[in-house]
Design a protein around this motif. Structure first.
Motif, PDB file in Angstrom:
ATOM      1  N   VAL A 165       0.836  -1.204   0.000  1.00  0.00           N
ATOM      2  CA  VAL A 165       0.000   0.000   0.000  1.00  0.00           C
ATOM      3  C   VAL A 165       0.870   1.253   0.000  1.00  0.00           C
ATOM      4  O   VAL A 165       0.672   2.189  -0.791  1.00  0.00           O
ATOM      5  N   VAL A 166       1.859   1.300   0.883  1.00  0.00           N
ATOM      6  CA  VAL A 166       2.769   2.444   0.936  1.00  0.00           C
ATOM      7  C   VAL A 166       3.615   2.497  -0.337  1.00  0.00           C
ATOM      8  O   VAL A 166       3.947   3.579  -0.838  1.00  0.00           O
ATOM      9  N   LEU A 167       3.959   1.342  -0.876  1.00  0.00           N
ATOM     10  CA  LEU A 167       4.752   1.301  -2.103  1.00  0.00           C
ATOM     11  C   LEU A 167       3.984   1.897  -3.273  1.00  0.00           C
ATOM     12  O   LEU A 167       4.564   2.598  -4.107  1.00  0.00           O
ATOM     13  N   ALA A 168       2.684   1.619  -3.352  1.00  0.00           N
ATOM     14  CA  ALA A 168       1.864   2.216  -4.407  1.00  0.00           C
ATOM     15  C   ALA A 168       1.817   3.733  -4.271  1.00  0.00           C
ATOM     16  O   ALA A 168       1.853   4.469  -5.269  1.00  0.00           O
ATOM     17  N   ASP A 169       1.772   4.242  -3.029  1.00  0.00           N
ATOM     18  CA  ASP A 169       1.818   5.683  -2.803  1.00  0.00           C
ATOM     19  C   ASP A 169       3.145   6.268  -3.250  1.00  0.00           C
ATOM     20  O   ASP A 169       3.207   7.349  -3.855  1.00  0.00           O
ATOM     21  N   LEU A 170       4.232   5.546  -3.003  1.00  0.00           N
ATOM     22  CA  LEU A 170       5.556   5.996  -3.427  1.00  0.00           C
ATOM     23  C   LEU A 170       5.641   6.086  -4.949  1.00  0.00           C
ATOM     24  O   LEU A 170       6.139   7.072  -5.499  1.00  0.00           O
ATOM     25  N   TYR A 171       5.124   5.089  -5.638  1.00  0.00           N
ATOM     26  CA  TYR A 171       5.232   5.092  -7.099  1.00  0.00           C
ATOM     27  C   TYR A 171       4.355   6.185  -7.708  1.00  0.00           C
ATOM     28  O   TYR A 171       4.707   6.791  -8.716  1.00  0.00           O
TER      29      TYR A 171
END
Length: 312
Positions: free
Chosen positions: A51-57
């Motif tokens: 979830v946080v990774l999708a926000d980063l991308y």
């Protein structure tokens, strides 16, 4: 010399396809290898919050990561085991080829024939491992330093164990793709690395078409714009195919020769040279260099914002 793909295309006949058992085996092997490549793109790195990774991308869109994500078939967006794709192998290959042209030692190795080619391939593999390890370490450190606006970190348990695990996973994924490409080249229909890159690009096409349809539904993209984009893509594919197949034929003329039956007439032949010998490597690196400042600035801004949010 014609490539394996040219030979297959020249001898391809629908009437004889049922009898070509070897060709069917090669095609099925290639399709199976590409399916394995797509399945691996959905296996995430251990210890990463998706979830946080999708926000980063989402915050780093528009930079060089979009290019690498396209070539990896969305693996970088999901931070999978093959997030780096085959780009480290391509980079290492270019470095070794340039070094062979500049270094007298490597130039002598290159002139040894088949044994020299195997040595250069081995050097390329060593360079791929080293380059992937360096890139994997910086990716792990970058993931540890990122935190979303809500204060959640992209890595569940940061530390040296995560960094070591991420580096090992990324190196293993890239080396597996390199091995898979070599297997497609030897046991499939050829050009394994190129087919893996093509599969990654084709896998992103449904997303591109879906975005166009969504833009047409909401009215943000006009119908004429969509028609123009489709026509431009079709024309671009045709032009690229034409330039890829284009040859410059260098005339070779043989002199007259005396034989037992008299004087043989002069013979003519030609040496086919590809017009586009560099392929797609120059555009890839040019796009990467042009987008590199934007990517660095985005990461710098995201890292500062993440540290502030995590500190609060």
């Amino acid at each position: 010399m014609a490539s394996r793909a040219d030979q297959v295309a020249a001898n391809l006949s629908l009437a004889k396809f049922g009898e070509a058992t070897e060709l069917r085996k090669r095609i099925w092997f290639t399709l199976g290898a590409l399916v394995i490549f797509r399945l691996l793109s959905f296996v995430p790195l251990p210890g990463v919050d998706p979830v946080v990774l999708a926000d980063l991308y989402d915050q780093t869109r528009g930079g060089v990561l979009d290019i690498f994500n396209t070539f990896s078939g969305g693996s970088l967006e999901r931070m999978s085991l093959i997030a780096l794709g085959v780009m480290p192998y391509i980079t290492a290959s270019i470095v070794v080829q340039l070094a062979a042209a500049l270094s007298p030692t490597l130039a002598a190795v290159k002139k040894e024939g088949e044994s020299g080619r195997k040595k250069l391939n081995q050097y390329t593999r060593y360079g791929t491992v080293g380059l992937t390890a360096v890139q994997g370490y910086f990716i792990a450190v970058g993931l540890e330093s990122f935190a979303s606006q809500s204060g959640l970190q992209a890595v569940v348990e940061p530390g040296y164990m995560f960094r070591v695990g991420a580096v090992i996973s990324l190196v293993g994924g890239t080396l597996f793709l390199m091995w898979l490409g070599e297997q497609i080249t030897s046991r499939g229909i050829g050009n394994g690395i190129s087919l893996i890159i093509m599969a990654g690009i084709v896998a992103q096409m449904p997303t591109f078409v879906g975005n166009l349809m969504e833009g047409s539904r909401t009215g943000s993209i006009g119908a004429m714009t969509i028609v123009g984009l489709i026509a431009m893509v079709a024309g671009l594919v045709l032009f690229i195919s034409f330039m890829e197949r284009a040859q410059r034929r260098v005339l070779i003329q043989y002199p007259k020769r005396a034989t037992q039956h008299g004087v043989m007439q002069a013979d003519r032949s030609h040496l086919p040279l590809k017009v586009n010998t560099a392929g797609v490597i120059p555009p890839i690196f040019a796009s990467s260099l042009l987008l590199m400042p934007l990517t660095v600035s985005q990461f710098a801004g995201n890292a500062t914002a993440g540290e502030t949010a995590f500190g609060d």
